[in-house]
Design an enzyme around this catalytic site. Structure first.
Site: not given
Ligand code: PA5
Length: 440
Positions: A275, A296, A408
């Site tokens: 961000e 893994h 937003k």
């Protein structure tokens, strides 16, 4: 306490060299910007500690804390919880429980409101702006739940962490006289874990929050007190390395954590880095990885995929005093006999570092003295400062997040907020395009 170190032995691999540069101008930038970088010197720390001590018995009087917050208001608390109060995820636990609501998940919230005993619960609402839609929606649902369940005492089950003077949450504090602590000015979410944002849950969990702050201050304060020392500070060196690597085409930064209990610092770091630095077509993509688990899973790609990655490798000495492997083991496992689980962790840690080096993945080793809260505080401060400085070197503003603000606005328009007609029109330009569906 042993010293934590940055090990640079395998940092300049992949044909990228450390180019000298004249960075003196950034000393002036630091001097100028210090007043708006409170995370660095934590000038609010002493007053905050006094306030936390006052609130400590209140906070620790509850069995459950329901934390409403998202982004920087949730990832730091969760990292601290997993690292220093892991009991809640272990069998036969009877201590304080922290429940972090950092999503719009109807099932999760309904389930928790059904099961939490309100008398034993404190609801902590954390939002710097006090206007984040996800957090406010949660609050609008949880508040009537509290008021219904505890009509006479609901205010004594609420705590807010928000801006010092402004915002809808601060208005709630003032209106109802709710207990609260401030998020200092200029302290954005992803840089706020060492403020009340992280410390209120930390106090509730009973972790060594003072040690955490001590570690952080030992890294940040020397720089805040003497900006002239910038170019020799480990955070600056880390930033220069990350920047030069990005200029050389290394577009991904792995946070590879071989301290198992610290695994959740990965998501915390990734939010901080992404961000802060993903702007104007610049930045590098953070990837959280946990040793040894991700050997893994992700490691094959790190080693043999595109040569576009660098690595922050975090480890501390493994505890070799517990979990010995029995003397009597089948012949093919005989070499393990007498060693401990910690020996295995250490062997895999070294083996992975060596493999990364063999594959020319530039790696800085954060060789932590131990896995204590104090060491974690050091690492968090180092990474926060390095993130800011990397942004300066890239020529971007590391403390805003304009692109996500845009999303937003569209969400608010979709929900019908007054005055969002222009955003609603932009949204329509998207929704008006017919779907191109393929069933499966
Ligand atoms: O780092 C940031 O600034 C953001 O991720 C915020 O933490 C997040 O958007 C929540 O903001 P607020 O604390 O204002 O509710």
């Amino acid at each position: 306490m042993n010293q934590s170190k940055l090990d640079w032995a395998h940092a300049w691999l992949g044909g990228v060299a450390d180019k000298p540069s004249d960075d003196a101008k950034f000393i002036d930038q630091l001097k100028n910007e210090l007043p708006v970088l409170p995370f660095l010197g934590l000038p609010f720390a002493e007053e905050m500690i006094a306030q936390l001590e006052e609130h400590e018995s209140f906070l620790r009087g509850f069995k459950h804390m329901l934390l409403l917050g998202i982004g920087g208001s949730a990832l730091g608390p969760r990292a601290l919880q997993r690292a220093f109060a892991p009991g809640q995820d272990r069998p036969n636990y009877d201590g304080p429980c922290l429940w972090i609501a950092d999503n719009v998940d109807p099932d999760w919230l309904e389930n928790h409101l059904e099961k939490l005993v309100p008398e034993e619960t404190v609801v902590v609402v954390i939002s710097k702006s006090g206007g984040t839609i996800e957090t406010m929606t949660q609050y609008l649902i949880v508040l009537p739940w509290l008021q219904k369940m505890l009509p006479d005492t609901w205010k004594d089950h609420l705590f807010m962490v928000t801006d010092t003077v402004k915002g809808p949450l601060r208005e709630e504090v003032n209106k109802y006289g709710i207990r609260s602590m401030p998020v200092p000015d200029n302290l954005g979410g992803r840089y706020s874990v060492l403020s009340a944002v992280g410390m209120v849950p930390a106090v509730f969990m009973g972790m060594d929050w003072k040690g955490l702050l001590k570690g952080a201050m030992s890294v940040g304060r020397p720089l805040a007190q003497n900006p002239e020392a910038l170019l020799d500070h480990p955070a600056w060196k880390l930033a220069r390395w990350a920047y030069q690597m990005s200029e050389a085409g290394k577009s991904q930064v792995i946070y590879f954590c071989y301290i198992p209990s610290w695994a959740t610092f990965g998501p915390w770091f990734c939010q901080l880095w992404a961000e802060s630095l993903g702007k104007d077509g610049k930045g590098t993509q953070p990837i959280p990885a946990t040793g040894v688990t991700d050997q893994h899973s992700l490691l094959q790609m790190f080693l043999d995929g595109p040569k576009d990655k660098i690595c922050l490798f975090v480890s501390s000495p493994a505890d070799k005093s517990i979990l010995p492997i029995p003397a009597e083991v089948p012949a093919q496992w005989q070499y393990l006999s007498g060693q401990t689980f910690g020996d295995v962790l250490e062997a895999e840690t070294i083996a992975t570092r060596a493999t990364l080096a063999e594959k020319d993945v530039p790696t800085v080793h954060l060789d932590m003295a131990d896995s204590s809260a104090e060491s974690a505080g050091k690492m968090m401060m180092l990474l926060e400062a390095a993130t800011i400085f990397t942004g300066w070197l890239m020529g971007i503003n590391p403390v805003d997040q304009p692109a996500v603000e845009n999303g937003k606005k569209l969400a608010r328009a979709r929900l019908g907020m007054a005055g969002t007609e222009a955003d609603a029109a932009r949204l329509a330009a998207f929704t008006d395009i017919p779907s191109v569906n393929m069933e499966f």
